[in-house]
Write an enzyme that holds these catalytic residues in place. Structure first.
Site, mmCIF file in Angstrom:
data_model
loop_
_atom_site.group_PDB
_atom_site.id
_atom_site.type_symbol
_atom_site.label_atom_id
_atom_site.label_comp_id
_atom_site.label_asym_id
_atom_site.label_seq_id
_atom_site.Cartn_x
_atom_site.Cartn_y
_atom_site.Cartn_z
ATOM 1 N N ASP A 141 49.594 -62.721 82.294
ATOM 2 C CA ASP A 141 49.779 -63.233 83.648
ATOM 3 C C ASP A 141 50.087 -64.719 83.689
ATOM 4 O OD1 ASP A 141 49.384 -60.982 85.494
ATOM 5 O OD2 ASP A 141 47.468 -60.818 84.452
ATOM 6 N N TYR A 192 56.631 -48.508 84.502
ATOM 7 C CA TYR A 192 56.774 -49.835 85.090
ATOM 8 C C TYR A 192 57.645 -50.638 84.136
ATOM 9 C CZ TYR A 192 54.956 -54.261 87.144
ATOM 10 O OH TYR A 192 54.794 -55.484 87.742
ATOM 11 N N GLU A 216 48.971 -51.354 93.906
ATOM 12 C CA GLU A 216 48.434 -51.714 92.587
ATOM 13 C C GLU A 216 47.328 -52.725 92.789
ATOM 14 O OE1 GLU A 216 52.194 -50.964 89.513
ATOM 15 O OE2 GLU A 216 51.423 -52.994 89.768
#
Lengths: 405, 266
Positions: B60, B175, B49
């Site tokens: 993040d 995911y 990734e």
């Protein structure tokens, strides 16, 4: 695009939160459920009379609404043109329009059983308004604020702390409002189950742009009753400053279908739009995706958000509420800019001529009114949303004007 | 057939789980990223990734934020990330590459132009963090036309009915974000992950990868036992951040080897 839409049918956002191509729900999956939950609760509560009564009761008795409308006679005569009138949001409890929305959202939070609220703030007005309602309703409050803004708005930081809020300095990126928003989003992703995020402007993912607009629309709704009482008709133009755009949309929205009323939003021109050092995405930006919605943004050719510049922390933001992007594209609202020095001059003029000290954000709207009033007839009426008072800006004004404090 | 599907089938035949490392392209610079990609493959990674740096990465944590800032300081752009994949493909025609990032750099390049170039350079999957299924229509159409996989996130807060909706769009793998939080945060609740992966598997035909919060061999092994793939990002990016030019490759290799070994241990 000019007036392609039939404004009488204006009904945005659509059920997916879109205003034409703008708005939407551009968030990580973790937040989707919380946003749907908020949307469903809001749809239900806004049609619940007891909830709306509670909201209007607090606006009346806690905030001090309705705010008055004031004719700035000396300023108007000095400029020698249109009459300048002010909607006095600066007289609200906590000193700005921001509290209308925070009262509404805090009540939503309480009905949804959330005991912790978080907020982002630029100038500190939304942070103070959030800390205030948190105290009022007995909630825990965390406010994210860029460390650069903490320096610029020290007195508001102190106010928030006095009210019992935790003010968290944000050191990432440009250390201003956009970074505070990033950090608040990260907190929300982490604490989504017990936390209500009170977004302070008409941006962010759906349903926020709609909710914040609706709660702030009380300003324009009052005007629509007040203006005929004062002058026997509606104003010729309504002028408001635009950062994210919540005070502007609060006055624009109820007037959208009144096509005879010009709607003018004033962005922060910083050192001048031509210099690139500004915060005027509607004037010179391009559409993109930031903070959960698609809207006009200040970005480089690679899609990275660029640093903005404005003397007023509350307008120092690279995006703008998606409904403003749509109103620009369909031609219903006009967007212009006022530079730092024009805003500063308007601040001093209004202070000396009318005894009203506006927030530096608000001074941008005043500056534009001062610019266009002389070109208009004395029978014409410009209504400026005087969105906030300038007490918080003393040190910025003193520094910028070379005056000792 | 897609490289991702091939890879998972090959792993499944050998009764192994996929190791999917995440690194930010351009951290500390694009030349090093190219070297690190080969190092990742050499030390036992199955799919890479590759993060597209963005100025405002709301999902993040601090580690990947700093990696983005380093990459942007070196003028990494989406176009240069695509060029990087092209260079990698000259040497490695097998390892699947998934680009992961935020919507705005893609929209600035243009969704169709991005996907056309991604197909040309050999990208296998795309995951856009702030394109939930509701907003991913144009991208999905373009990806499908170019046979690139659409990777979607599922979260602890995703309701079961929605899992089925995502399943209808997802290709390659899904995911599962194993915790409520940003990348690199907190502690894993393995029991919860186990229940959720089981629930996801009822609806999703493609393999299920699990990421966010995997810090070491022990958590990697535990997660591998519950899912089809282990995604490891912040901890690896930390390794990159703490290394200098001389040690970076050996540090990354030995870290990935340790994770690989833990995953493969019965």
């Amino acid at each position: 695009m000019q007036m392609q839409e039939n404004l009488q049918n204006y009904n945005f956002p659509d059920h997916k939160g879109h205003f034409g191509p703008y708005g939407g729900v551009f968030v990580p999956e973790t937040l989707i459920h919380a946003l749907e939950d908020l949307r469903d609760n809001y749809e239900k509560l806004k049609n619940t009379p007891s909830f709306m009564e509670e909201f209007h009761d607090d606006l009346k008795n806690f905030v001090g609404r309705p705010s008055p409308v004031y004719y700035a006679k000396r300023l108007s005569e000095m400029l020698g043109g249109a009459q300048i009138w002010f909607k006095r949001e600066d007289l609200n409890h906590t000193g700005a329009h921001k509290v209308n929305n925070t009262v509404g959202q805090a009540l939503l939070a309480r009905h949804m059983g959330k005991k912790r609220i978080i907020a982002e703030t630029g100038a500190g007005q939304h942070g103070v308004a959030s800390a205030t309602v948190a105290a009022r309703y007995g909630m825990e409050c965390v406010v994210y604020m860029g460390s650069e803004d903490i320096k610029r708005q020290a007195s508001n930081v102190y106010r928030m702390r006095l009210l019992g809020a935790e003010v968290v300095p944000v050191e990432s990126g440009s250390k201003t409002l956009k970074d505070a928003l990033n950090e608040a989003m990260r907190d929300w992703v982490t604490n989504v189950e017990n936390t209500f995020y009170i977004i302070g402007t008409v941006a962010g993912p759906h349903p926020y742009p709609m909710i914040v607009r609706d709660f702030n629309s009380v300003v324009g709704e009052e005007l629509k009753t007040q203006m005929p009482q004062m002058i026997g008709r509606q104003p010729d133009a309504v002028i408001a400053c635009v950062g994210g755009g919540s005070n502007a949309l609060g006055v624009f929205y109820p007037y959208i279908k009144d096509e005879g009323v010009r709607l003018i939003g004033v962005e922060a021109g910083g050192s001048g739009v031509e210099t690139g050092k500004h915060a005027a995405p509607l004037a010179s930006g391009t559409p993109g995706v930031l903070h959960g919605n698609r809207t006009y943004l200040m970005q480089d050719s690679n899609g990275q958000i660029i640093e903005t510049h404005s003397i007023s922390a509350g307008l120092d933001y690279p995006g703008v509420g998606p409904e403003h992007s749509w109103l620009k594209d369909i031609g219903r609202a006009e967007y212009v800019s006022a530079n730092d020095d024009e805003a500063l001059e308007a601040f001093h003029k209004l202070t000396r001529i009318e005894g009203i000290m506006p927030a530096l954000e608000t001074a941008h709207a005043v500056a534009h009114a001062m610019k266009i009033a002389p070109e208009m007839g004395s029978d014409q009426v410009l209504l400026v949303n005087l969105s906030g008072r300038g007490d918080k800006d003393m040190s910025t004004v003193a520094t910028a004007s070379n005056m000792g404090l | 057939m897609s490289r991702i599907k091939n890879k998972f089938e090959e792993l499944s035949r050998n009764n192994r789980k996929a190791l999917i490392p995440f690194i930010t392209a351009g951290d500390p610079n694009l030349e090093t990223t190219l070297i690190l990609m080969s190092a990742l493959v050499k030390s036992g990674s199955d799919i890479i990734e590759l993060g597209i740096p963005f100025s405002d990465p709301i999902a993040d944590g601090p580690t990947i934020q700093r990696a983005s800032e380093r990459a942007l300081a070196g003028k990494t752009s989406l176009s240069s990330v695509l060029d990087l994949v092209q260079k990698f493909r000259e040497k490695d025609k097998e390892t699947p590459i998934v680009l992961m990032g935020y919507a705005n750099p893609i929209e600035a390049l243009g969704v169709d132009a991005f996907v056309a170039r991604a197909a040309e350079v050999g990208v296998d999957g795309v995951l856009v963090v702030d394109y939930p299924p509701e907003e991913s229509g144009a991208l999905n159409t373009a990806l499908k036309k170019n046979q690139i996989d659409s990777i979607f996130l599922l979260a602890p807060t995703t309701l079961e009915a929605r899992i089925a909706d995502v399943a209808a769009l997802a290709t390659g793998y899904v995911y599962y974000v194993s915790l409520k939080g940003v990348t690199g945060a907190g502690h894993l609740d393995l029991e919860d992950v186990s229940k959720r992966v089981e629930q996801i598997k009822k609806h999703v035909e493609v393999p299920v990868g699990v990421g966010f919060g995997i810090r070491d061999g022990e958590t990697a092994r535990a997660v591998a036992q519950l899912s089809d793939a282990v995604v490891i990002g912040s901890r690896l990016v930390e390794e990159i951040e703490q290394s200098d030019a001389k040690t970076i490759v050996t540090n990354v290799e030995s870290f990935i080897r340790s994770i690989r070994k833990a995953i493969d241990t019965e």
